[in-house]
Write a protein that holds these residues in place. Structure first.
Motif, mmCIF file in Angstrom:
data_model
loop_
_atom_site.group_PDB
_atom_site.id
_atom_site.type_symbol
_atom_site.label_atom_id
_atom_site.label_comp_id
_atom_site.label_asym_id
_atom_site.label_seq_id
_atom_site.Cartn_x
_atom_site.Cartn_y
_atom_site.Cartn_z
ATOM 1 N N LEU A 93 0.823 -1.208 0.000
ATOM 2 C CA LEU A 93 0.000 0.000 0.000
ATOM 3 C C LEU A 93 0.858 1.259 0.000
ATOM 4 C CD1 LEU A 93 -3.102 0.398 0.167
ATOM 5 C CD2 LEU A 93 -2.792 0.909 2.575
ATOM 6 N N THR A 94 1.812 1.335 0.924
ATOM 7 C CA THR A 94 2.636 2.543 0.965
ATOM 8 C C THR A 94 3.575 2.609 -0.241
ATOM 9 O OG1 THR A 94 3.932 1.372 2.603
ATOM 10 C CG2 THR A 94 2.600 3.171 3.397
ATOM 11 N N GLN A 125 -4.718 0.959 8.181
ATOM 12 C CA GLN A 125 -4.460 -0.385 7.698
ATOM 13 C C GLN A 125 -3.936 -1.285 8.814
ATOM 14 O OE1 GLN A 125 -3.634 -1.566 4.074
ATOM 15 N NE2 GLN A 125 -3.669 -3.509 5.137
ATOM 16 N N ILE A 185 -3.432 6.275 6.103
ATOM 17 C CA ILE A 185 -3.547 4.926 5.527
ATOM 18 C C ILE A 185 -2.725 3.933 6.333
ATOM 19 C CG2 ILE A 185 -2.928 3.479 3.572
ATOM 20 C CD1 ILE A 185 -3.535 5.896 1.805
#
Lengths: 281, 279
Positions: free
Chosen positions: A209-210, A270, A266
């Protein structure tokens, strides 16, 4: 012990603290401050309030577009990278011959830097599109899928290594018990293997994601945002706002602050989300 | 019965290996072809004779190396990577020891700031860091080490601290009773124990610094080009790219990485696993 050591702050902690202040903390606070200012260099700074934050969305549609492009890209890559890498990890934990060689090969692309990767894939994708008389910059969807392929090529091996280690750590008696109880392949997979490797899934989701959200080098080398900034991701958009034209440094800094907040939110969300899932199981 | 799927899986994995290696092999093959043949027929093998001869030998390598001054770029990349990573390891292991052993408010603030720095994207500080480097005269191959230490010490201090917490205090206390000073304790007792941690962290930092583009580009890029910067410079002003030189330089850029991987494969994989735990 603690008392004696305490006096040695200057020797042990200070070098790191100074470097950290100069390279990160001071620039970070300056950055937050400057996002509320109009400036071209640090000698000529004028406070303008939240104007830059509004301008980020109103001067053109590029930032919003980059945001959606990045979100779409991240969703697609998070899913594809994790599904592919987990599947490969399952295949490579079957005790087949040559497992180590395959692992070595699959991991290799990860070490190659983003700029180099971007150029490699530009040649390949242009080579394929040549048959249709197109190039990677003829249509934004080529750039999008090109980036997706590149990202998968780079990251699948990395995540796979993490999944392999996790699967190998599942206690064998758990799997044996399942086999004795007559659990089929998919039942074992979904009810034993996946819950057992949940912490690794958390980590891999977080990392993909990152990685996806912060992507810059690959974006710059593969398409540089072409055509007409349609394949520009957030990081590249911020870069172009700063250095693409003069007078928009404040807007660029405001975009960067929002970008940082998004990445941080995020990351925390997450982590919390997947952590709570671990407890349920 | 059971052997059929096994053979099938192996064949499948060999196919995937080919897909994974294909781009690297393709760049290598193309690096011996003329520019025109790279953009017009990237998937064909070099033709050695006749009118359509596309094989140019090492020409691309010679032009590329000259064009971007590859060996100077290699030198800068090597120096910056080695010096920064050594600096990061020394500075952050000391810092990690100090903040885990001395418990006070300031140290926990430092710790949380370091952890915070791990999630902040570089774009947040790229402008201010490059200005800062300029003002403080850190915009040279030596000053940039300070910047890399500042950026890298977040993750490495965090990882070192995690390990140091698990070392029992008794050893340090025993050394202290024997009259050792903190620097002696650190170098003779603690640092040797951090060795395998240092290798792991070092590998993660090497992979980051060697491939980093934006930080060196913005701080020292106009005067001192590292390999990624030099490669990016091959893109001409109006998108014109000398594809021959590009392919050759991509090969030269990948070569050290692949050699490094061959030598340190075990450590690299271990580094990845340790790095993943930080999340």
């Amino acid at each position: 012990m603690e008392k004696t050591l305490k006096k040695y702050f200057a020797l042990f902690a200070l070098p790191g603290v100074i470097c950290f202040l100069l390279a990160f903390l001071i620039p970070m606070f300056m950055g937050v401050f400057l996002s509320f200012c109009e400036f071209r260099n640090l000698a000529d700074v004028e406070w303008v309030g939240i104007k830059n934050y509004i301008s980020a969305f109103t001067i053109d549609k590029n930032y919003t577009h980059a945001l959606w492009f990045t979100v779409k890209f991240t969703v697609v890559t998070v899913i594809s990278i994790n599904v592919l890498s987990f599947s490969l990890a399952l295949l490579l934990t079957k005790g087949l011959k040559g497992t180590n060689i395959f692992r070595t090969i699959f991991f290799m692309p990860n070490l190659i830097g983003g700029i180099v990767l971007g150029w490699i894939w530009q040649v390949i994708i242009n080579g394929v599109l040549l048959n249709y008389g197109q190039t990677i910059v003829s249509d934004p969807k080529y750039g999008f899928w090109g980036l997706v392929i590149l990202m998968n090529w780079q990251n699948v091996g990395y995540m796979m290594v993490i999944y392999i280690a996790a699967i190998q750590n599942i206690p064998t008696d758990m799997l044996e018990a399942a086999e004795i109880d007559g659990a089929g392949y998919f039942r074992t997979l979904f009810q034993i293997k996946i819950p057992a490797v949940m912490p690794s899934i958390t980590i891999c989701l977080f990392m993909t994601l990152t990685n996806g959200f912060k992507l810059f080098d690959q974006n710059l080398a593969l398409t540089a945002g072409a055509p007409a900034k349609q394949t520009e991701m957030l990081a590249l958009n911020i870069y172009n706002t700063f250095y693409g034209r003069i007078g928009f440094e404040g807007v660029g800094q405001a975009k960067a602050v929002m970008f940082t907040i998004m990445v941080a939110v995020i990351a925390l969300l997450q982590l919390r989300l997947t952590r709570s899932k671990e407890i349920e199981h | 019965m059971k052997t059929t799927p096994r053979v099938f899986i192996t064949v499948f994995l060999i196919l995937i290996s080919f897909v994974v290696l294909f781009p690297i092999i393709m760049v290598f093959i193309n690096s011996f072809k003329g520019s025109l043949f790279i953009s017009n027929a990237p998937f064909s093998m070099p033709v050695f004779e006749g009118n359509a001869a596309s094989y140019v030998g090492l020409d691309n390598y010679f032009t590329g190396v000259k064009k971007i001054n590859f060996f100077s770029a290699f030198g800068y990349s090597l120096w910056i990577t080695v010096a920064s990573v050594a600096g990061i390891l020394i500075v952050s292991s000391m810092l990690a020891w100090y903040i885990t052993r001395v418990k006070n408010k300031l140290n926990s603030i430092i710790y949380y700031c370091l952890v915070f720095s791990m999630i902040v994207p570089f774009q947040m500080v790229m402008f201010t860091v490059s200005k800062m480097a300029n003002i403080l005269h850190l915009d040279n191959p030596i000053g940039i080490i300070v910047i890399y230490i500042g950026f890298g010490c977040g993750m490495s201090t965090f990882m070192f601290a995690g390990f140091i917490k698990s070392i029992p205090l008794a050893m340090e206390e025993a050394a202290m009773i024997d009259g050792a000073t903190p620097p002696q304790i650190f170098w003779h007792v603690i640092f040797p124990m951090l060795k395998s941690q240092a290798i792991t962290i070092g590998i993660l930092e090497i992979m980051w610094v060697w491939n980093d583009y934006l930080l060196p580009y913005l701080t020292i890029g106009t005067e001192y080009k590292t390999i990624p910067i030099a490669i990016q410079y091959l893109r001409g002003g109006y998108g014109a790219v000398d594809w021959g030189a590009m392919m050759a330089m991509l090969v030269l850029a990948m070569l050290p990485v692949i050699i490094f991987y061959m030598i340190c494969q075990k450590h690299i994989i271990r580094g990845v696993l340790a790095g993943a735990v930080k999340g």
